[in-house]
Motif scaffolding. Structure first.
Motif, PDB file in Angstrom:
ATOM      1  N   THR A   1     -12.856  15.301   0.458  1.00  0.00           N
ATOM      2  CA  THR A   1     -12.566  16.580  -0.197  1.00  0.00           C
ATOM      3  C   THR A   1     -11.093  16.632  -0.612  1.00  0.00           C
ATOM      4  O   THR A   1     -10.765  17.070  -1.718  1.00  0.00           O
ATOM      5  CB  THR A   1     -12.871  17.750   0.773  1.00  0.00           C
ATOM      6  N   LEU A   2     -10.208  16.186   0.267  1.00  0.00           N
ATOM      7  CA  LEU A   2      -8.780  16.192  -0.052  1.00  0.00           C
ATOM      8  C   LEU A   2      -8.463  15.210  -1.188  1.00  0.00           C
ATOM      9  O   LEU A   2      -7.627  15.479  -2.039  1.00  0.00           O
ATOM     10  CB  LEU A   2      -7.950  15.859   1.195  1.00  0.00           C
ATOM     11  N   PHE A   3      -9.152  14.077  -1.194  1.00  0.00           N
ATOM     12  CA  PHE A   3      -8.975  13.125  -2.303  1.00  0.00           C
ATOM     13  C   PHE A   3      -9.419  13.756  -3.610  1.00  0.00           C
ATOM     14  O   PHE A   3      -8.771  13.621  -4.636  1.00  0.00           O
ATOM     15  CB  PHE A   3      -9.787  11.841  -2.064  1.00  0.00           C
ATOM     16  N   GLU A   4     -10.556  14.444  -3.574  1.00  0.00           N
ATOM     17  CA  GLU A   4     -11.096  15.053  -4.781  1.00  0.00           C
ATOM     18  C   GLU A   4     -10.135  16.084  -5.345  1.00  0.00           C
ATOM     19  O   GLU A   4      -9.957  16.175  -6.556  1.00  0.00           O
ATOM     20  CB  GLU A   4     -12.473  15.662  -4.515  1.00  0.00           C
TER      21      GLU A   4
ATOM     22  N   MET B   1       0.841  -1.201   0.000  1.00  0.00           N
ATOM     23  CA  MET B   1       0.000   0.000   0.000  1.00  0.00           C
ATOM     24  C   MET B   1       0.875   1.250   0.000  1.00  0.00           C
ATOM     25  O   MET B   1       1.813   1.362   0.790  1.00  0.00           O
ATOM     26  CB  MET B   1      -0.897  -0.008   1.246  1.00  0.00           C
ATOM     27  N   ASP B   2       0.552   2.145  -0.909  1.00  0.00           N
ATOM     28  CA  ASP B   2       1.299   3.384  -0.979  1.00  0.00           C
ATOM     29  C   ASP B   2       0.707   4.346   0.065  1.00  0.00           C
ATOM     30  O   ASP B   2      -0.454   4.733  -0.035  1.00  0.00           O
ATOM     31  CB  ASP B   2       1.154   3.946  -2.409  1.00  0.00           C
ATOM     32  N   VAL B   3       1.535   4.676   1.050  1.00  0.00           N
ATOM     33  CA  VAL B   3       1.046   5.518   2.149  1.00  0.00           C
ATOM     34  C   VAL B   3       0.546   6.869   1.620  1.00  0.00           C
ATOM     35  O   VAL B   3      -0.436   7.420   2.096  1.00  0.00           O
ATOM     36  CB  VAL B   3       2.132   5.694   3.230  1.00  0.00           C
ATOM     37  N   ASN B   4       1.218   7.359   0.574  1.00  0.00           N
ATOM     38  CA  ASN B   4       0.802   8.645   0.002  1.00  0.00           C
ATOM     39  C   ASN B   4      -0.628   8.617  -0.504  1.00  0.00           C
ATOM     40  O   ASN B   4      -1.337   9.618  -0.463  1.00  0.00           O
ATOM     41  CB  ASN B   4       1.724   9.018  -1.160  1.00  0.00           C
ATOM     42  N   LYS B   5      -1.012   7.431  -0.965  1.00  0.00           N
ATOM     43  CA  LYS B   5      -2.363   7.282  -1.510  1.00  0.00           C
ATOM     44  C   LYS B   5      -3.424   7.497  -0.450  1.00  0.00           C
ATOM     45  O   LYS B   5      -4.536   7.870  -0.770  1.00  0.00           O
ATOM     46  CB  LYS B   5      -2.526   5.868  -2.092  1.00  0.00           C
ATOM     47  N   VAL B   6      -3.094   7.176   0.789  1.00  0.00           N
ATOM     48  CA  VAL B   6      -4.102   7.318   1.845  1.00  0.00           C
ATOM     49  C   VAL B   6      -3.829   8.525   2.741  1.00  0.00           C
ATOM     50  O   VAL B   6      -4.512   8.731   3.732  1.00  0.00           O
ATOM     51  CB  VAL B   6      -4.229   6.023   2.693  1.00  0.00           C
ATOM     52  N   ALA B   7      -2.836   9.331   2.333  1.00  0.00           N
ATOM     53  CA  ALA B   7      -2.472  10.504   3.129  1.00  0.00           C
ATOM     54  C   ALA B   7      -3.667  11.411   3.466  1.00  0.00           C
ATOM     55  O   ALA B   7      -3.712  11.959   4.564  1.00  0.00           O
ATOM     56  CB  ALA B   7      -1.380  11.289   2.416  1.00  0.00           C
ATOM     57  N   PRO B   8      -4.655  11.574   2.556  1.00  0.00           N
ATOM     58  CA  PRO B   8      -5.779  12.441   2.905  1.00  0.00           C
ATOM     59  C   PRO B   8      -6.482  12.063   4.212  1.00  0.00           C
ATOM     60  O   PRO B   8      -6.985  12.943   4.918  1.00  0.00           O
ATOM     61  CB  PRO B   8      -6.728  12.295   1.710  1.00  0.00           C
ATOM     62  N   PHE B   9      -6.497  10.764   4.552  1.00  0.00           N
ATOM     63  CA  PHE B   9      -7.135  10.384   5.820  1.00  0.00           C
ATOM     64  C   PHE B   9      -6.381  10.986   7.002  1.00  0.00           C
ATOM     65  O   PHE B   9      -6.981  11.377   8.000  1.00  0.00           O
ATOM     66  CB  PHE B   9      -7.191   8.860   5.967  1.00  0.00           C
ATOM     67  N   LEU B  10      -5.047  11.052   6.864  1.00  0.00           N
ATOM     68  CA  LEU B  10      -4.245  11.627   7.943  1.00  0.00           C
ATOM     69  C   LEU B  10      -4.299  13.146   7.880  1.00  0.00           C
ATOM     70  O   LEU B  10      -4.440  13.818   8.905  1.00  0.00           O
ATOM     71  CB  LEU B  10      -2.791  11.160   7.825  1.00  0.00           C
ATOM     72  N   ASP B  11      -4.206  13.694   6.663  1.00  0.00           N
ATOM     73  CA  ASP B  11      -4.225  15.153   6.524  1.00  0.00           C
ATOM     74  C   ASP B  11      -5.537  15.738   7.053  1.00  0.00           C
ATOM     75  O   ASP B  11      -5.553  16.839   7.612  1.00  0.00           O
ATOM     76  CB  ASP B  11      -4.052  15.555   5.048  1.00  0.00           C
ATOM     77  N   ALA B  12      -6.622  14.978   6.888  1.00  0.00           N
ATOM     78  CA  ALA B  12      -7.935  15.461   7.346  1.00  0.00           C
ATOM     79  C   ALA B  12      -7.935  15.710   8.857  1.00  0.00           C
ATOM     80  O   ALA B  12      -8.607  16.624   9.334  1.00  0.00           O
ATOM     81  CB  ALA B  12      -9.023  14.451   6.975  1.00  0.00           C
ATOM     82  N   VAL B  13      -7.154  14.917   9.578  1.00  0.00           N
ATOM     83  CA  VAL B  13      -7.089  15.094  11.034  1.00  0.00           C
ATOM     84  C   VAL B  13      -6.540  16.485  11.354  1.00  0.00           C
ATOM     85  O   VAL B  13      -7.065  17.191  12.221  1.00  0.00           O
ATOM     86  CB  VAL B  13      -6.204  13.996  11.681  1.00  0.00           C
ATOM     87  N   GLY B  14      -5.506  16.873  10.591  1.00  0.00           N
ATOM     88  CA  GLY B  14      -4.886  18.178  10.799  1.00  0.00           C
ATOM     89  C   GLY B  14      -5.805  19.328  10.427  1.00  0.00           C
ATOM     90  O   GLY B  14      -5.658  20.446  10.921  1.00  0.00           O
ATOM     91  N   VAL B  15      -6.766  19.077   9.551  1.00  0.00           N
ATOM     92  CA  VAL B  15      -7.706  20.121   9.148  1.00  0.00           C
ATOM     93  C   VAL B  15      -8.866  20.204  10.135  1.00  0.00           C
ATOM     94  O   VAL B  15      -9.261  21.293  10.569  1.00  0.00           O
ATOM     95  CB  VAL B  15      -8.270  19.838   7.721  1.00  0.00           C
ATOM     96  N   VAL B  16      -9.408  19.040  10.495  1.00  0.00           N
ATOM     97  CA  VAL B  16     -10.650  19.008  11.275  1.00  0.00           C
ATOM     98  C   VAL B  16     -10.429  19.272  12.772  1.00  0.00           C
ATOM     99  O   VAL B  16     -11.176  20.058  13.374  1.00  0.00           O
ATOM    100  CB  VAL B  16     -11.371  17.641  11.073  1.00  0.00           C
ATOM    101  N   MET B  17      -9.414  18.628  13.349  1.00  0.00           N
ATOM    102  CA  MET B  17      -9.282  18.699  14.807  1.00  0.00           C
ATOM    103  C   MET B  17      -9.114  20.131  15.340  1.00  0.00           C
ATOM    104  O   MET B  17      -9.754  20.479  16.336  1.00  0.00           O
ATOM    105  CB  MET B  17      -8.161  17.778  15.309  1.00  0.00           C
TER     106      MET B  17
END
Lengths: 291, 154
Positions: free
Chosen positions: B103-106, B1-17
């Motif tokens: 949204t980040l994926f889009e 699994m390419d971690v970059n591919k799922v980075a939006p799930f982690l980045d979303a934490v930094g946006v939402v929290m």
């Protein structure tokens, strides 16, 4: 699963060939298919019965009946008919009357193409759908459950299903969770005990399941098929709904609770073997309330 | 699994929290596993994913973490027991995190859709069928531990 893209089928009603041509030309071919044209009440009824269009555009001034009366007659025979009035005449009273007779929208000629497209989309996709969906989906999922139980040799009829007033949120031991996305989003949860799941897995596999994981996987496949069948049936019934199901999650454990705070659920249970299968399906509140 | 591919799930934490009143996000262990089973720490929020990314994302935390997060989300209101109000808050947290990831994926040209969140409380685990790639990320949000599990179809 690839999404089947189906065109929105339209019946154009107007006594003027010129007006019909304008309307037809305004509809992009990649999204709409004009399945018929009609110019008076009898041709509207005949064309509607023959083609079962998704939506009808309706002129008001016609020789034998006005478009609002025609809408009322059409909807009397076909209550599911979705009609958008397109008329050069417009006043508040007429718009009210059209609405009272069941029209989904009212546009004034000359109609802009994008306005027409939006009105037709709304007529089939947004305006009436969630309300109807709300009353229809429990039966569709129940039907899919019963069909698939029957398919694996368990005789069961839809009348044997018990409607649970409120979902008991403590699991019987195994929950298969399937997410649903689309114009409305929701989820289906199928809950049963390990003992019932083993029996059901044995019926499906026609042999003894080898390990607990196999029982879980067979249940996940079963739930996935039920959700898949039910959502495809709803997609066929409501164009533009575009429901898709997420890969099933298999939840196992002891005494855990499954809660969906933002969902209105319908819960049904089927007594099979010595236990039961509890199917809970629901859609997001705010979307279903959308009318 | 390419971690970059799922980075939006982690980045979303930094946006939402931060919008919910949390300041400090520390990333801990990040692991990729082929084990299809995710064991609950007490409270799991499960969100289904369809379209170009198919699978489930699970926000997994202890009841204690869930109570602390719910309390901050409710403007510091004390949360003694993990009640219906707290359940609703944590469920909404899962919804916000997943919706933001979409949204980040889009923005990266990847289309995905999410189901509403389902909360699972108590002794449980969740697994997927078929070939699974499971990314496990441990986070500490203002010192509160929470884990994100992204289980996707291979």
């Amino acid at each position: 699963m690839a999404e089947e893209k189906t065109k929105i089928r339209v019946l154009v009603v107007d006594d003027s060939p010129f007006s019909r041509a304008i309307l037809i030309n305004a509809l992009p071919e990649e999204e709409f298919e004009v399945v018929g044209e009609a110019e008076d009440l009898s041709s509207v009824l005949a064309q509607y019965s023959q083609h079962r269009p998704d939506v009808v555009t309706m002129d008001v001034a016609m020789p034998d009946i006005d478009g609002i009366g025609c809408t009322a007659r059409l909807r009397k025979e076909h209550p599911e008919a979705k009609v958008v009035i397109v008329s050069s005449m417009w006043d508040e009273a007429m718009a009210q009357e059209a609405k009272a007779q069941g029209a989904c929208g009212y546009l004034q000629k000359p109609v802009q193409a994008d306005e027409l497209v939006a009105a037709l989309r709304e007529a089939i996709g947004l305006h009436r759908l969630p309300e109807e969906l709300d009353s229809l989906y429990p039966g569709v999922f129940a039907g899919a459950l019963v069909d698939n139980l029957n398919r694996c040799g368990i005789s069961f009829s839809q009348e044997d299903l018990i409607q649970e007033a409120k979902p008991g949120d403590t699991s019987l031991g195994i929950t298969i969770l399937v997410g649903i996305t689309g114009e409305v989003s929701g989820r289906m949860a199928m809950d049963l005990s390990y003992a019932t799941a083993s029996e059901l897995a044995r019926s499906l596999l026609k042999r003894e399941p080898k390990r607990p994981e196999e029982v879980h996987q067979v249940m996940a496949e079963f739930a996935n098929i039920v959700a898949g069948h039910a959502t495809s049936r709803l997609n066929k019934q409501f164009k533009g709904l575009a429901l898709r199901v997420s890969p099933p999650g298999i939840i196992t454990g002891e005494g855990y609770r499954v809660i969906s705070p933002h969902i209105h659920s319908a819960t049904l249970s089927a007594a099979i073997f010595d236990g039961k299968v509890v199917l809970s399906v629901g859609f997001k509140k705010e979307e279903v309330a959308w009318t | 699994m390419d971690v970059n591919k799922v980075a939006p799930f982690l980045d979303a934490v930094g946006v939402v929290m931060p919008q919910l009143g949390f300041q400090n996000i520390e990333r801990g262990r990040l692991a990729i596993s082929s084990d299809p089973k995710i064991s609950s720490q007490g409270v799991m929020v499960i969100v289904g994913l369809t379209d170009q990314i198919r699978g489930n994302v699970v926000y997994n935390m202890s009841v204690d973490s869930a109570k602390k997060i719910a309390s901050t989300m409710m403007m510091g209101m004390p949360v003694e027991t993990f009640d219906a109000m707290a359940e609703s808050a944590i469920s909404e947290l899962g919804n916000m995190l997943a919706a933001n990831a979409v949204t980040l994926f889009e923005a990266r040209g990847t289309k995905t859709n999410i189901s509403p969140p389902t909360l699972v409380v108590g002794d449980s685990s969740v697994s997927k069928i078929g070939n699974v790639n499971n990314l496990v990320v441990e986070l500490k949000i203002d010192g509160i531990p929470i884990e994100i599990d992204v289980a996707l179809d291979k």
